[in-house]
Structure formats: C-alpha cells, structure tokens
Motif scaffolding. Sequence first.
Motif, PDB file in Angstrom:
ATOM      1  N   ILE A   1     -24.367  53.527 -76.545  1.00 44.14           N
ATOM      2  CA  ILE A   1     -25.671  52.977 -76.909  1.00 44.14           C
ATOM      3  C   ILE A   1     -26.129  52.012 -75.823  1.00 44.14           C
ATOM      4  CG2 ILE A   1     -26.966  51.671 -78.644  1.00 44.14           C
ATOM      5  CD1 ILE A   1     -24.788  52.464 -80.671  1.00 44.14           C
ATOM      6  N   LEU A   2     -27.381  52.158 -75.422  1.00 44.37           N
ATOM      7  CA  LEU A   2     -27.993  51.244 -74.468  1.00 44.37           C
ATOM      8  C   LEU A   2     -29.080  50.450 -75.176  1.00 44.37           C
ATOM      9  CD1 LEU A   2     -28.652  50.167 -71.582  1.00 44.37           C
ATOM     10  CD2 LEU A   2     -30.155  52.172 -71.327  1.00 44.37           C
ATOM     11  N   GLU A   3     -28.990  49.114 -75.086  1.00 44.18           N
ATOM     12  CA  GLU A   3     -30.082  48.283 -75.578  1.00 44.18           C
ATOM     13  C   GLU A   3     -30.772  47.637 -74.380  1.00 44.18           C
ATOM     14  OE1 GLU A   3     -31.566  44.328 -77.771  1.00 44.18           O
ATOM     15  OE2 GLU A   3     -29.423  44.532 -77.405  1.00 44.18           O
ATOM     16  N   LEU A   4     -32.053  47.902 -74.229  1.00 39.59           N
ATOM     17  CA  LEU A   4     -32.829  47.355 -73.127  1.00 39.59           C
ATOM     18  C   LEU A   4     -33.521  46.071 -73.558  1.00 39.59           C
ATOM     19  CD1 LEU A   4     -34.524  50.693 -72.003  1.00 39.59           C
ATOM     20  CD2 LEU A   4     -32.668  49.522 -70.806  1.00 39.59           C
ATOM     21  N   GLY A   5     -33.362  45.005 -72.772  1.00 33.41           N
ATOM     22  CA  GLY A   5     -33.997  43.734 -73.091  1.00 33.41           C
ATOM     23  C   GLY A   5     -33.331  43.045 -74.262  1.00 33.41           C
TER      24      GLY A   5
ATOM     25  N   THR B   1     -28.740  45.049 -71.703  1.00 35.00           N
ATOM     26  CA  THR B   1     -29.319  44.622 -70.432  1.00 35.00           C
ATOM     27  C   THR B   1     -30.461  43.644 -70.653  1.00 35.00           C
ATOM     28  OG1 THR B   1     -31.077  46.284 -70.226  1.00 35.00           O
ATOM     29  CG2 THR B   1     -28.854  46.945 -69.574  1.00 35.00           C
ATOM     30  N   ASP B   2     -30.735  42.873 -69.622  1.00 35.16           N
ATOM     31  CA  ASP B   2     -31.927  42.027 -69.591  1.00 35.16           C
ATOM     32  C   ASP B   2     -32.197  41.653 -68.144  1.00 35.16           C
ATOM     33  OD1 ASP B   2     -33.293  40.323 -72.219  1.00 35.16           O
ATOM     34  OD2 ASP B   2     -33.912  39.777 -70.186  1.00 35.16           O
ATOM     35  N   ILE B   3     -33.457  41.456 -67.820  1.00 33.55           N
ATOM     36  CA  ILE B   3     -33.814  41.044 -66.465  1.00 33.55           C
ATOM     37  C   ILE B   3     -33.672  39.532 -66.292  1.00 33.55           C
ATOM     38  CG2 ILE B   3     -36.279  40.743 -66.942  1.00 33.55           C
ATOM     39  CD1 ILE B   3     -36.814  41.896 -64.136  1.00 33.55           C
ATOM     40  N   SER B   4     -33.690  38.796 -67.398  1.00 37.19           N
ATOM     41  CA  SER B   4     -33.651  37.337 -67.362  1.00 37.19           C
ATOM     42  C   SER B   4     -32.219  36.819 -67.361  1.00 37.19           C
ATOM     43  CB  SER B   4     -34.408  36.764 -68.564  1.00 37.19           C
ATOM     44  OG  SER B   4     -34.122  35.395 -68.741  1.00 37.19           O
ATOM     45  N   GLN B   5     -31.854  36.088 -66.319  1.00 36.32           N
ATOM     46  CA  GLN B   5     -30.527  35.490 -66.274  1.00 36.32           C
ATOM     47  C   GLN B   5     -30.353  34.474 -67.389  1.00 36.32           C
ATOM     48  OE1 GLN B   5     -28.185  36.631 -63.915  1.00 36.32           O
ATOM     49  NE2 GLN B   5     -26.849  35.625 -65.406  1.00 36.32           N
TER      50      GLN B   5
ATOM     51  N   THR C   1     -16.413  42.613 -78.457  1.00 36.89           N
ATOM     52  CA  THR C   1     -15.620  43.113 -77.336  1.00 36.89           C
ATOM     53  C   THR C   1     -16.041  44.499 -76.875  1.00 36.89           C
ATOM     54  OG1 THR C   1     -13.963  43.923 -78.907  1.00 36.89           O
ATOM     55  CG2 THR C   1     -13.608  41.728 -77.959  1.00 36.89           C
ATOM     56  N   ASN C   2     -16.809  45.225 -77.697  1.00 35.45           N
ATOM     57  CA  ASN C   2     -17.255  46.565 -77.287  1.00 35.45           C
ATOM     58  C   ASN C   2     -18.672  46.546 -76.712  1.00 35.45           C
ATOM     59  OD1 ASN C   2     -18.252  45.906 -79.839  1.00 35.45           O
ATOM     60  ND2 ASN C   2     -18.365  48.037 -80.507  1.00 35.45           N
ATOM     61  N   VAL C   3     -19.110  45.366 -76.248  1.00 36.33           N
ATOM     62  CA  VAL C   3     -20.415  45.233 -75.597  1.00 36.33           C
ATOM     63  C   VAL C   3     -20.224  44.802 -74.150  1.00 36.33           C
ATOM     64  CG1 VAL C   3     -22.631  44.030 -75.585  1.00 36.33           C
ATOM     65  CG2 VAL C   3     -21.539  44.584 -77.767  1.00 36.33           C
ATOM     66  N   ASP C   4     -20.874  45.519 -73.237  1.00 39.53           N
ATOM     67  CA  ASP C   4     -20.950  45.097 -71.839  1.00 39.53           C
ATOM     68  C   ASP C   4     -22.376  44.629 -71.566  1.00 39.53           C
ATOM     69  OD1 ASP C   4     -18.335  45.653 -71.260  1.00 39.53           O
ATOM     70  OD2 ASP C   4     -18.747  47.635 -70.401  1.00 39.53           O
ATOM     71  N   ILE C   5     -22.510  43.583 -70.787  1.00 39.17           N
ATOM     72  CA  ILE C   5     -23.818  43.026 -70.510  1.00 39.17           C
ATOM     73  C   ILE C   5     -24.123  43.167 -69.023  1.00 39.17           C
ATOM     74  CG2 ILE C   5     -22.950  40.670 -70.193  1.00 39.17           C
ATOM     75  CD1 ILE C   5     -25.519  39.764 -71.730  1.00 39.17           C
ATOM     76  N   ILE C   6     -25.336  43.623 -68.717  1.00 44.78           N
ATOM     77  CA  ILE C   6     -25.720  43.912 -67.342  1.00 44.78           C
ATOM     78  C   ILE C   6     -27.104  43.334 -67.077  1.00 44.78           C
ATOM     79  CG2 ILE C   6     -26.276  45.744 -65.676  1.00 44.78           C
ATOM     80  CD1 ILE C   6     -24.345  47.565 -67.179  1.00 44.78           C
ATOM     81  N   LYS C   7     -27.284  42.696 -65.922  1.00 42.42           N
ATOM     82  CA  LYS C   7     -28.614  42.267 -65.518  1.00 42.42           C
ATOM     83  C   LYS C   7     -29.326  43.464 -64.921  1.00 42.42           C
ATOM     84  CE  LYS C   7     -31.269  38.877 -62.907  1.00 42.42           C
ATOM     85  NZ  LYS C   7     -31.264  37.719 -61.974  1.00 42.42           N
ATOM     86  N   ALA C   8     -30.452  43.848 -65.539  1.00 41.22           N
ATOM     87  CA  ALA C   8     -31.170  45.040 -65.079  1.00 41.22           C
ATOM     88  C   ALA C   8     -32.632  44.949 -65.488  1.00 41.22           C
ATOM     89  CB  ALA C   8     -30.544  46.301 -65.672  1.00 41.22           C
ATOM     90  N   ASP C   9     -33.487  45.507 -64.644  1.00 34.66           N
ATOM     91  CA  ASP C   9     -34.908  45.611 -64.928  1.00 34.66           C
ATOM     92  C   ASP C   9     -35.143  46.980 -65.545  1.00 34.66           C
ATOM     93  OD1 ASP C   9     -37.622  45.531 -65.040  1.00 34.66           O
ATOM     94  OD2 ASP C   9     -37.954  45.305 -62.888  1.00 34.66           O
ATOM     95  N   TRP C  10     -35.096  47.030 -66.874  1.00 36.65           N
ATOM     96  CA  TRP C  10     -35.075  48.267 -67.621  1.00 36.65           C
ATOM     97  C   TRP C  10     -33.932  49.161 -67.133  1.00 36.65           C
ATOM     98  CZ3 TRP C  10     -36.993  46.378 -71.485  1.00 36.65           C
ATOM     99  CH2 TRP C  10     -38.238  45.778 -71.556  1.00 36.65           C
ATOM    100  N   PHE C  11     -34.219  50.282 -66.447  1.00 42.89           N
ATOM    101  CA  PHE C  11     -33.135  51.195 -66.099  1.00 42.89           C
ATOM    102  C   PHE C  11     -32.575  50.986 -64.689  1.00 42.89           C
ATOM    103  CE2 PHE C  11     -35.606  53.451 -69.365  1.00 42.89           C
ATOM    104  CZ  PHE C  11     -34.592  53.795 -70.255  1.00 42.89           C
TER     105      PHE C  11
ATOM    106  N   ARG D   1     -44.524  52.317 -71.989  1.00 43.58           N
ATOM    107  CA  ARG D   1     -44.774  53.497 -71.161  1.00 43.58           C
ATOM    108  C   ARG D   1     -43.650  53.710 -70.138  1.00 43.58           C
ATOM    109  NH1 ARG D   1     -49.967  51.073 -71.284  1.00 43.58           N
ATOM    110  NH2 ARG D   1     -51.439  52.277 -72.544  1.00 43.58           N
ATOM    111  N   GLN D   2     -43.213  52.626 -69.507  1.00 40.50           N
ATOM    112  CA  GLN D   2     -42.167  52.761 -68.500  1.00 40.50           C
ATOM    113  C   GLN D   2     -40.860  53.213 -69.128  1.00 40.50           C
ATOM    114  OE1 GLN D   2     -41.519  49.312 -66.026  1.00 40.50           O
ATOM    115  NE2 GLN D   2     -39.712  50.192 -65.054  1.00 40.50           N
ATOM    116  N   ILE D   3     -40.511  52.613 -70.251  1.00 43.78           N
ATOM    117  CA  ILE D   3     -39.255  52.976 -70.913  1.00 43.78           C
ATOM    118  C   ILE D   3     -39.269  54.438 -71.336  1.00 43.78           C
ATOM    119  CG2 ILE D   3     -37.846  52.592 -72.980  1.00 43.78           C
ATOM    120  CD1 ILE D   3     -38.667  49.615 -72.795  1.00 43.78           C
TER     121      ILE D   3
END
Length: 278
Positions: free
Chosen positions: A114-118, A140-144, A160-170, A219-221
């Motif tokens: 599962i991917l959660e954006l923002g 993911t989130d673009i905001s540090q 523990t089953n969540v990884d967090i990544i800094k990303a601008d959408w994809f 629209r972008q997503i």
Amino acid sequence: MKIRELLNWSSESLTNSSSPDIDAWVLIKFVLQVDDAWLIANEQTSIDAQNVVQIQKLVESRKHGIPVAYLTNSQEFWSKNLYVDSRVLVPRSETETLVEIVLRFAQSIQSPTILELGTGSGAIAIALSSELPHAKVIATDISQDALAVATTNFKNWKSTNVDIIKADWFVGLETRRFDLICSNPPYVACNDPHLEQLELQYEPKFALISGEDGLDAMRQIVREAPDYLHSNGWLILEHAYHQAIQVQAIMESAHFEDIHSEKDLTGHFRVSCGRKSG
C-alpha cells in the motif's frame, strides 16, 4: 474556582467555536491531565490558580481560532491519539472513510503493498498498518516537517510495517509497484471562501490548496498512478463533498475501470475509487 464554574466560563467564552462545550472540556482535561470519568466525578472540586490561568490562556488562544488539536498536540483518529502540531493538517473524522475502503480492498490480498501519498501526521498509514499487520505500507510526503511529525507517530504506535519516504507524489518511487494507492491530497480551490475560516488560518496552506479549482494534485496523482499500480490495483482518493463527479471524470480520462464514489458518515460522497485494468 471550581471545575464546573471554569467549564461554564470557558464554554461561554468560546463564541467563535462550533463546539464550545467540547472544546472547554478537552482543554480542561488537558491542563489537569485527567480523563472523562475523573472530570465528571469532580466537577465541584476547586483547582489551583496556576491551572486556572493556564486554562484561561488556552481558551484565549482558542478564541483566536487556533485548533484545539494544536493547543493540546493531540488528535484522535481511528481510536488512536496522534501527536499533531501546526506543521500538519489536523486529521478529520471523514478521512476514516478512506481507511475503511482501503481495508475492504485489502481483504482479498494476502500481503498487500500500500502506498499513501501525502501522509501528513501519518494518521492513515498508522490506521492501515494496525489493521493490516501483514501489509507493507509506504508513506510519503514532500514536507520534511510533516515527515518529522509522522515519524513521531509511527514510533509512538510502533508501526513497524510502515516505511516513510520524502517524495513529491511519485518522484523517487519509479521502480515500485503497489496493490493499492491512497491519498487525501490538497483539494481546496485557491479562492474558496472556506479558507477564511479562523481555524484554517493556522493549518499549512500547501496541504489544503491545489490550484484554481482544487483539483491540480488530483489530476497529477490520477495521471501518474497507473505506472505504479499492479494490474487490477486500486486508486482510492479523498476529495471535497462536491467533487465526486469531477474526480470520476479525471479517472475516466486515465482509463481506470470500476470507477465509483462512496459516502462518508454525513452522507456526502467523500472518496472516489478506480481500478487499473488487468
């Protein structure tokens, strides 16, 4: 001053609030560090002047529109108390509808990705990870700043089953594919009169506003999501109560199938879904 007197004063002072009694109750519980049962049983108990002053200051801040969640650094979501501050949006109860729909789709998958954006505060990812211990959740989130808040909550709830990544959408996820992609993206139009509400003055605008009609992020997503979904994977998006038809049209233009919208507890179409063709 007795607790009941302070409750009455606080409630009467919060003329700008849509729920003054609840706000007063929460703020007094927060200062006294007690639960509902204690407060009910001790309404005639006197409290010291220092606590009275602290409560009065919080009430004054609330009168100016600062959300209660920011004053107490706490907001309940999916029966979990999360840390929140002005770096992230306050999680809303209607977003639990999004969680419910993702869980329903995930039931038929043994170990869903599962991917959660923002992710913001991490509320959605935490709810999903707690209900789906065999899932792999990427948040993911673009905001540090938002990622810092989410990380605090992931640690507090041992997600523990969540990884967090800094990303601008994809961006940065090019080689990954998911069974389910979900998001509660910004969906308020830049000139929406609701932005004049006192509380919204304190929440991060970048997490609220998305172009002239509020649908730029949507629209972008939708446009990019098929490249990151497995065949028959689902895209699940929260939106404003009046945007369902528009979001469905955006999904149709990206060739999603089985497109439909679902209502929140207030009866509004709040979440729209589409399946990538097999």
